[in-house]
Design a protein around this motif. Structure first.
Motif, PDB file in Angstrom:
ATOM      1  N   GLU A  66       0.812  -1.213   0.000  1.00 19.68           N
ATOM      2  CA  GLU A  66       0.000   0.000   0.000  1.00 19.68           C
ATOM      3  C   GLU A  66       0.851   1.271   0.000  1.00 19.68           C
ATOM      4  OE1 GLU A  66      -2.778  -0.088   3.169  1.00 19.68           O
ATOM      5  OE2 GLU A  66      -4.000  -1.689   2.307  1.00 19.68           O
ATOM      6  N   ALA A  67       2.068   1.161   0.494  1.00 18.10           N
ATOM      7  CA  ALA A  67       2.939   2.334   0.592  1.00 18.10           C
ATOM      8  C   ALA A  67       3.928   2.442  -0.562  1.00 18.10           C
ATOM      9  CB  ALA A  67       3.706   2.311   1.915  1.00 18.10           C
ATOM     10  N   ARG A  68       3.989   1.437  -1.414  1.00 13.37           N
ATOM     11  CA  ARG A  68       4.996   1.437  -2.473  1.00 13.37           C
ATOM     12  C   ARG A  68       4.509   0.611  -3.651  1.00 13.37           C
ATOM     13  NH1 ARG A  68      11.264  -0.494  -1.708  1.00 13.37           N
ATOM     14  NH2 ARG A  68      11.847  -0.643  -3.905  1.00 13.37           N
ATOM     15  N   ASN A  69       4.594   1.198  -4.855  1.00 18.21           N
ATOM     16  CA  ASN A  69       4.169   0.502  -6.062  1.00 18.21           C
ATOM     17  C   ASN A  69       5.354   0.420  -7.015  1.00 18.21           C
ATOM     18  OD1 ASN A  69       3.067  -0.251  -8.607  1.00 18.21           O
ATOM     19  ND2 ASN A  69       1.050   0.446  -7.929  1.00 18.21           N
ATOM     20  N   GLU A  70       6.009  -0.742  -7.050  1.00 18.03           N
ATOM     21  CA  GLU A  70       7.204  -0.905  -7.871  1.00 18.03           C
ATOM     22  C   GLU A  70       6.881  -0.912  -9.366  1.00 18.03           C
ATOM     23  OE1 GLU A  70      11.561  -1.652  -7.347  1.00 18.03           O
ATOM     24  OE2 GLU A  70       9.907  -0.882  -6.118  1.00 18.03           O
ATOM     25  N   PHE A  71       5.635  -1.203  -9.709  1.00  9.02           N
ATOM     26  CA  PHE A  71       5.246  -1.173 -11.121  1.00  9.02           C
ATOM     27  C   PHE A  71       5.153   0.268 -11.628  1.00  9.02           C
ATOM     28  CE2 PHE A  71       3.688  -5.338  -9.732  1.00  9.02           C
ATOM     29  CZ  PHE A  71       4.264  -6.147 -10.701  1.00  9.02           C
ATOM     30  N   ILE A  72       4.578   1.169 -10.822  1.00 12.61           N
ATOM     31  CA  ILE A  72       4.586   2.588 -11.183  1.00 12.61           C
ATOM     32  C   ILE A  72       6.017   3.082 -11.293  1.00 12.61           C
ATOM     33  CG2 ILE A  72       4.066   4.925 -10.371  1.00 12.61           C
ATOM     34  CD1 ILE A  72       1.455   3.918  -9.284  1.00 12.61           C
ATOM     35  N   LEU A  99       2.434  11.490 -11.257  1.00 13.98           N
ATOM     36  CA  LEU A  99       1.666  11.260 -10.034  1.00 13.98           C
ATOM     37  C   LEU A  99       2.569  10.687  -8.958  1.00 13.98           C
ATOM     38  CD1 LEU A  99      -1.070  10.948  -8.483  1.00 13.98           C
ATOM     39  CD2 LEU A  99      -1.228   8.664  -9.502  1.00 13.98           C
ATOM     40  N   GLY A 100       3.442   9.762  -9.347  1.00 16.21           N
ATOM     41  CA  GLY A 100       4.321   9.124  -8.372  1.00 16.21           C
ATOM     42  C   GLY A 100       3.591   8.091  -7.544  1.00 16.21           C
ATOM     43  N   PRO A 101       4.324   7.344  -6.729  1.00 15.60           N
ATOM     44  CA  PRO A 101       3.724   6.241  -5.966  1.00 15.60           C
ATOM     45  C   PRO A 101       3.233   6.622  -4.577  1.00 15.60           C
ATOM     46  CG  PRO A 101       6.111   6.105  -5.828  1.00 15.60           C
ATOM     47  CD  PRO A 101       5.799   7.302  -6.682  1.00 15.60           C
ATOM     48  N   PHE A 102       3.303   7.915  -4.184  1.00 19.07           N
ATOM     49  CA  PHE A 102       3.027   8.264  -2.790  1.00 19.07           C
ATOM     50  C   PHE A 102       1.817   9.175  -2.605  1.00 19.07           C
ATOM     51  CE2 PHE A 102       7.650   7.319  -2.783  1.00 19.07           C
ATOM     52  CZ  PHE A 102       7.598   6.205  -1.967  1.00 19.07           C
ATOM     53  N   HIS A 103       0.965   9.270  -3.623  1.00 17.91           N
ATOM     54  CA  HIS A 103      -0.288   9.998  -3.418  1.00 17.91           C
ATOM     55  C   HIS A 103      -1.230   9.160  -2.566  1.00 17.91           C
ATOM     56  CE1 HIS A 103      -4.517  11.030  -4.514  1.00 17.91           C
ATOM     57  NE2 HIS A 103      -4.059  12.227  -4.186  1.00 17.91           N
ATOM     58  N   ALA A 104      -1.955   9.830  -1.676  1.00 19.85           N
ATOM     59  CA  ALA A 104      -2.933   9.141  -0.826  1.00 19.85           C
ATOM     60  C   ALA A 104      -4.226   9.952  -0.810  1.00 19.85           C
ATOM     61  CB  ALA A 104      -2.394   8.980   0.593  1.00 19.85           C
ATOM     62  N   ASP A 105      -5.347   9.256  -0.905  1.00 17.07           N
ATOM     63  CA  ASP A 105      -6.644   9.920  -0.810  1.00 17.07           C
ATOM     64  C   ASP A 105      -6.896  10.367   0.625  1.00 17.07           C
ATOM     65  OD1 ASP A 105      -7.260   9.508  -3.515  1.00 17.07           O
ATOM     66  OD2 ASP A 105      -8.034   7.501  -3.108  1.00 17.07           O
ATOM     67  N   PRO A 186      11.131  21.189   0.247  1.00 15.56           N
ATOM     68  CA  PRO A 186      11.493  19.778   0.223  1.00 15.56           C
ATOM     69  C   PRO A 186      12.932  19.588  -0.247  1.00 15.56           C
ATOM     70  CG  PRO A 186      10.184  20.312  -1.698  1.00 15.56           C
ATOM     71  CD  PRO A 186      10.229  21.564  -0.849  1.00 15.56           C
ATOM     72  N   ALA A 187      13.447  18.400  -0.035  1.00 12.32           N
ATOM     73  CA  ALA A 187      14.813  18.079  -0.442  1.00 12.32           C
ATOM     74  C   ALA A 187      14.790  17.132  -1.637  1.00 12.32           C
ATOM     75  CB  ALA A 187      15.564  17.413   0.716  1.00 12.32           C
ATOM     76  N   PRO A 188      15.851  17.120  -2.441  1.00 11.76           N
ATOM     77  CA  PRO A 188      15.973  16.055  -3.443  1.00 11.76           C
ATOM     78  C   PRO A 188      16.008  14.702  -2.734  1.00 11.76           C
ATOM     79  CG  PRO A 188      17.672  17.742  -3.739  1.00 11.76           C
ATOM     80  CD  PRO A 188      17.031  17.998  -2.414  1.00 11.76           C
ATOM     81  N   TYR A 189      15.620  13.671  -3.435  1.00 12.37           N
ATOM     82  CA  TYR A 189      15.653  12.332  -2.822  1.00 12.37           C
ATOM     83  C   TYR A 189      15.855  11.284  -3.903  1.00 12.37           C
ATOM     84  CZ  TYR A 189      10.748  11.980  -4.327  1.00 12.37           C
ATOM     85  OH  TYR A 189       9.582  11.952  -5.055  1.00 12.37           O
ATOM     86  N   THR A 190      16.217  10.102  -3.474  1.00 12.34           N
ATOM     87  CA  THR A 190      16.331   8.989  -4.413  1.00 12.34           C
ATOM     88  C   THR A 190      15.028   8.198  -4.425  1.00 12.34           C
ATOM     89  OG1 THR A 190      17.272   7.536  -2.716  1.00 12.34           O
ATOM     90  CG2 THR A 190      18.824   8.756  -4.109  1.00 12.34           C
ATOM     91  N   VAL A 191      14.642   7.746  -5.608  1.00  7.64           N
ATOM     92  CA  VAL A 191      13.518   6.811  -5.675  1.00  7.64           C
ATOM     93  C   VAL A 191      13.960   5.515  -4.990  1.00  7.64           C
ATOM     94  CG1 VAL A 191      12.660   7.842  -7.803  1.00  7.64           C
ATOM     95  CG2 VAL A 191      14.224   5.896  -7.938  1.00  7.64           C
ATOM     96  N   PRO A 192      13.022   4.685  -4.536  1.00  7.75           N
ATOM     97  CA  PRO A 192      13.413   3.437  -3.864  1.00  7.75           C
ATOM     98  C   PRO A 192      14.403   2.638  -4.713  1.00  7.75           C
ATOM     99  CG  PRO A 192      11.075   3.815  -3.589  1.00  7.75           C
ATOM    100  CD  PRO A 192      11.558   4.884  -4.521  1.00  7.75           C
ATOM    101  N   TYR A 193      15.507   2.274  -4.083  1.00  3.53           N
ATOM    102  CA  TYR A 193      16.672   1.738  -4.794  1.00  3.53           C
ATOM    103  C   TYR A 193      17.018   0.336  -4.344  1.00  3.53           C
ATOM    104  CZ  TYR A 193      20.949   2.993  -7.440  1.00  3.53           C
ATOM    105  OH  TYR A 193      21.949   3.094  -8.380  1.00  3.53           O
TER     106      TYR A 193
END
Length: 283
Positions: A66-72, A99-105, A186-193
């Motif tokens: 629910e917190a991470r979508n590796e397909f996106i 949109l990215g993987p971290f949008h939440a309703d 905000p700061a720059p960040y790495t996508v999940p690696y």
């Protein structure tokens, strides 16, 4: 299908979907099949390479939750998400971005001029602008759905120390289309690696960094909803975004302000930084 060959299998698969009721679905599957088979032929795909691809998809499914979508994320780093956004950007409207993987309703409502920075570390700043239509006229009662990473480069889903509503909100503009809120830069960040996408990037000699940005979904009655990002022009990764989300039109410059009345209204120290960005919606 006992006589299927390497030359005939593509048409056999395409014709197997002839009974599909939805013509758009049938067209998409047909073209997808053609391109997948053409790819396999072009690169002379071996059974071992096919298995490696299947294993990548299997691992992507295993690590997603629910917190991470590796397909996106896979779609993002291959530029597919960005291409779809570019193709969907309406004429005269603000360009779309990831949109990215971290949008939440369900983000909480925040009044115009409200505070999101709260007790977050980082440089406080004022974010403001307007929502207008293609003719430049204000769009009343537009909704902005906003989210961002904290100064540590993590969204609330990635950081147990953050409140689930941290640095995200929904805001309804007035009749003038104006929005404003305070937050932290905000700061720059790495996508999940640490999963299959990380392996893909390392194999390609690519880094995983994204430039600092804000996320917005802007919607209003009678207008096409807009999903986009706003980036800082001075970010060191602005020209090498790992997911190809940056657009020239989405860059903002930070301004140093000494406006004492504005600082008092938004409870900001003097001097303070601000950014302004107007969203243009198509009808």
């Amino acid at each position: 299908m006992r006589k299927v060959t390497a030359a005939s299998i593509t048409q056999a698969v395409v014709h197997s979907f002839d009974g599909a009721a939805d013509p758009r679905f049938r067209h998409i599957v047909e073209r997808l099949t053609h391109h997948l088979h053409a790819f396999a032929r072009e690169v002379s795909l071996t059974p071992e390479e096919w298995q490696a691809g299947i294993d990548f998809l299997y691992r992507a499914g295993r690590i997603s939750d629910e917190a991470r979508n590796e397909f996106i994320l896979t779609s993002d780093v291959l530029g597919l998400s960005s291409l779809v956004d570019l193709l969907a950007s309406g004429s005269g409207a603000t360009e779309r971005s990831a949109l990215g993987p971290f949008h939440a309703d369900g983000s909480p409502l925040l009044e115009v001029g409200g505070d999101l920075k709260r007790d977050n570390d980082g440089e406080p700043m004022l974010v403001r602008g307007r929502v207008v239509d293609a003719a430049g006229l204000p769009v009343p009662r537009a909704q902005l759905d906003f989210w961002q990473a904290a100064v540590n480069g993590k969204y609330w889903q990635q950081d147990p120390a953050q409140d689930p509503h941290n640095l995200r909100c929904r805001m309804i503009t007035g009749d003038d289309g104006a929005y404003a809120f305070t937050t932290v830069r905000p700061a720059p960040y790495t996508v999940p690696y640490d999963g299959p996408v990380g392996d893909l990037l390392r194999a390609g000699g690519r880094h995983a960094w994204r430039p600092a940005h804000f996320h917005f979904i802007v919607s209003a009655t009678g207008c096409r909803a807009l999903t986009t990002e706003v980036f800082f022009a001075d970010d060191p990764y602005i020209d090498s975004d790992a997911i190809f989300g940056v657009r020239e039109s989405l860059l903002v410059d930070t301004r140093l302000s000494t406006d004492a009345a504005l600082a008092q209204r938004h409870r900001l120290p003097l001097p303070f930084h601000s950014v302004e960005f107007d969203f243009r919606l198509s009808r």
